[in-house]
Structures are given as structure tokens and as C-alpha cells.
Design a protein around this motif. Structure first.
Motif, short mmCIF file in Angstrom:
data_model
loop_
_atom_site.label_atom_id
_atom_site.label_comp_id
_atom_site.label_asym_id
_atom_site.label_seq_id
_atom_site.Cartn_x
_atom_site.Cartn_y
_atom_site.Cartn_z
N GLN A 100 8.20 5.59 1.42
CA GLN A 100 7.28 4.59 1.97
C GLN A 100 6.58 3.80 0.87
O GLN A 100 6.43 2.58 0.96
CB GLN A 100 6.24 5.27 2.85
N ARG A 101 6.17 4.50 -0.17
CA ARG A 101 5.48 3.81 -1.27
C ARG A 101 6.40 2.80 -1.94
O ARG A 101 5.97 1.70 -2.31
CB ARG A 101 5.03 4.86 -2.30
N MET A 117 8.83 1.09 -0.50
CA MET A 117 8.92 -0.08 0.37
C MET A 117 7.68 -0.96 0.21
O MET A 117 7.77 -2.19 0.12
CB MET A 117 9.06 0.37 1.83
N ARG A 118 6.53 -0.34 0.16
CA ARG A 118 5.28 -1.11 0.02
C ARG A 118 5.21 -1.80 -1.35
O ARG A 118 4.77 -2.95 -1.46
CB ARG A 118 4.08 -0.18 0.20
N ALA A 147 12.16 6.68 7.30
CA ALA A 147 11.40 5.45 7.06
C ALA A 147 11.49 4.50 8.24
O ALA A 147 10.55 3.74 8.52
CB ALA A 147 11.89 4.77 5.79
N PHE A 178 7.25 4.45 10.54
CA PHE A 178 6.71 3.36 9.72
C PHE A 178 5.33 2.97 10.19
O PHE A 178 4.86 3.37 11.27
CB PHE A 178 7.66 2.15 9.78
N GLY A 183 0.71 -0.73 7.31
CA GLY A 183 -0.16 -0.68 6.16
C GLY A 183 -1.61 -0.51 6.55
O GLY A 183 -1.98 -0.62 7.73
N GLU A 222 -0.98 -0.29 -0.71
CA GLU A 222 -1.07 0.45 0.55
C GLU A 222 -1.35 -0.45 1.74
O GLU A 222 -1.29 0.01 2.88
CB GLU A 222 -2.15 1.53 0.43
N SER A 256 5.54 -0.70 5.73
CA SER A 256 6.53 0.22 5.17
C SER A 256 7.87 0.18 5.90
O SER A 256 8.80 0.88 5.52
CB SER A 256 6.00 1.65 5.22
#
Length: 307
Positions: free
Chosen positions: A155-156, A158-159, A190, A194, A197, A206, A210
Motif C-alpha cells: 500500500q505504501r 502505491m501511495r 491491494a 484499499f 488515503g 499517506e 492506495s
């Protein structure tokens, strides 16, 4: 002076004059430009977090890289998760981007043929690719969990990519993810878990969404756990008939579940290839062309727009 000596002296003088004239002509002639083969700087890893990753505090073990007889790398002991960007040239850029997650049973990462090769191939076709190096939950003595640290890294990543979309010349609405084997498990997670944010987060990364806009699952592990909903992103699926049963049959069943909830899906099951075929230039069998089929699917689905 004897006649013969006079002739020898004349010939010597003539030779000196000719050599001198030649050297002067070369000096006057513009020198040819010195060209060097253009060398592109190797991609540089970017940490997912500026300091220690949450859950990795105090871990100091060094990363381990094993190299096979064919030169392919396998990575383990990862405590500083990262992405490695493979960006296309400005002339080729389509502004489509993909997070690439190698497999390895959550014990290591088969990062050459399921990571770097894939990212390089995509970037050469105008698609920005980012190879994820995530923490491993099943290597010996690991304290990590797939659904915690490994998923957090996904996830991080993707962000982080979305947060730098302008810098990397990508469209944040055309960011997908491709996963191989265990990496496919993370892509599936993912796409199922999701969020948009945290708008009030102090960390601007953050605040980013995501969710992958599309997904590619290449011989994903635990195919039976793939339970799409109507909100799942479009999917490209590929595996081999000769893979283990939970994948060679399970992925066909997963395709039907995508179909039943109305999620656009494309499935390729190749007659040979086994498990872990990845992407290798030496693979000239039909299964070796799956990446071309994937590129076609991206274009046909509207995610790939030529510059």
C-alpha cells in the motif's frame, strides 16, 4: 659528391617533404568527433519510509542477495522496503505506471526474472514501472506477517508512486499493479483492501489513494482466496496448464468469479511453462510472450495511450 649519393639525398629530402606535408594536412583537417556509447544510469532504490519502516524498528540484519548460475538474483532479509523506478524516456512515455511485485513464497524475492526484467521491458514500451522490495513473512525467524508488514509495504508503494506522479510524468489514474506467485497475493490484497488515503495525515504520502486502477495476476498463489467484488479493478490473468492444481485450475475458477461480478477480465492459460516462468529473453515458447498479450490488454482496456 658521387652521383648515387646525390640521388639518395634527393630521395630522402623528398620523403621528408611528403611526410611533413601529410602531417600538416592532417593537422589542418578537423578531427572526427569523439563519440561514446550513451549509458543510462542504473535505477536507484527509493525507501518507502524516510526512517525505519513501521514494524522493523531496531532490525539491523543486512540484506542477502543470492546469485544463481545464470546470474539471476534472489533477495531476502529485507528490513528496509523500497521501490526501484524504471522510467521511460520522455519521447516514449505513455504516462501509464505499474507496481511490479516479484514472487518467492514470501521467503525471498525472485527479483530478476519477476522484477527487474519485467520493469525494464515495460519501460522500453513507455510504461513507468516500479519494482517493490517488500518485507518477507515466511523466511526463517521472520517476525513479519503477510497481512501486516508485507501488505503495508504494498500500500505504501502505491501511495508513494502517486505522490510523485507529476515528477515521474505518470497519470495517477492509470497506476496498476502486477504480481507473480506470492507477489500476486499482495496485488490481490491491494485490490480488495484499499482506501482513499487519510486526508488529515501529516505525512503527505499517506493522503494518497492506495487502490490499483488495474491488476495483473501472473500464476498468483492462493488463487482460491481471490474473491472479487464489483469494485475490483479490471484484471489480466496468466498461468500455465502445467502449474500446480491450485493455480492451473484455481485461476480459471477465479476468472469466473470476476466474470460473475462484472469485472472485466482476460485469462491466458498456456499449455507449458510450469510455475515461475516470469520474463526471460531466452524463453521463446508461447508462454514467453505473455507480456506482449498484457501490453495489448492494457491498450484494449484504455489504460495504455501512446504518446
Amino acid at each position: 659528391m658521387p652521383i648515387q649519393d646525390m640521388k639518395n639525398a634527393q630521395y630522402s629530402l623528398l620523403a621528408v617533404l611528403l611526410i611533413s606535408s601529410g602531417l600538416m594536412a592532417l593537422a589542418d583537417e578537423p578531427s572526427a568527433p569523439q563519440t561514446k556509447p550513451s549509458q543510462k544510469s542504473p535505477p536507484i532504490e527509493i525507501p518507502l519510509w524516510p526512517g525505519e519502516a513501521p514494524g522493523s524498528e531496531g532490525k539491523t540484519a543486512k540484506e542477502v542477495v543470492a546469485i544463481s548460475a545464470s546470474g539471476e538474483q534472489s533477495v531476502s532479509s529485507i528490513h528496509h522496503p523500497s521501490i526501484t523506478p524504471y522510467l521511460p524516456s520522455a519521447e516514449k512515455a505513455t504516462r501509464t505506471a505499474i507496481l511490479v511485485i516479484p514472487g518467492g513464497g514470501h521467503r525471498n524475492l525472485a527479483i530478476t526474472h519477476e522484477g527487474y526484467n519485467v520493469a525494464q521491458w515495460l519501460s522500453e514500451r513507455g510504461i513507468a514501472a516500479f519494482v517493490l522490495k517488500h518485507r518477507l513473512a515466511r523466511e526463517t525467524n521472520s517476525t513479519y506477517k503477510i497481512e501486516v508488514e508485507s501488505f503495508a509495504d504494498t500500500q505504501r508503494a502505491m501511495r508513494l508512486i502517486r505522490s510523485r506522479a507529476q515528477e515521474w510524468n505518470i497519470d495517477p489514474a492509470r497506476l496498476g499493479a502486477i504480481g507473480f506467485s506470492a507477489g500476486g497475493e499482495l496485488v490481490n490484497m491491494a485490490c480488495a483492501r484499499f482506501d482513499s488515503g487519510k486526508a488529515d495525515a501529516t505525512d503527505p504520502i499517506e493522503r494518497q489513494n492506495s487502490k490499483p486502477d488495474f491488476q495483473a495476476l501472473i500464476y498468483p498463489g492462493r488463487s482460491g482466496d481471490i474473491e472479487p467484488t464489483k469494485d475490483s479493478p479490471p484484471v489480466f490473468l496468466a498461468c500455465s496448464y502445467t502449474d500446480r492444481k491450485d493455480i492451473s485450475e484455481g485461476l480459471a475458477e477465479a476468472y469466473l468469479r470476476f466474470k460473475r461480478v462484472g469485472v472485466p477480465a482476460e485469462l491466458h492459460i498456456y499449455s507449458t511453462g510450469g510455475h515461475g516462468f516470469g520474463l526471460r529473453a531466452s524463453n521463446h515458447r508461447p508462454v514467453g510472450a505473455w507480456a506482449t498479450r498484457f501490453e495489448e490488454w492494457l491498450a484494449d482496456s484504455g489504460f495504455l495511450r501512446k504518446p
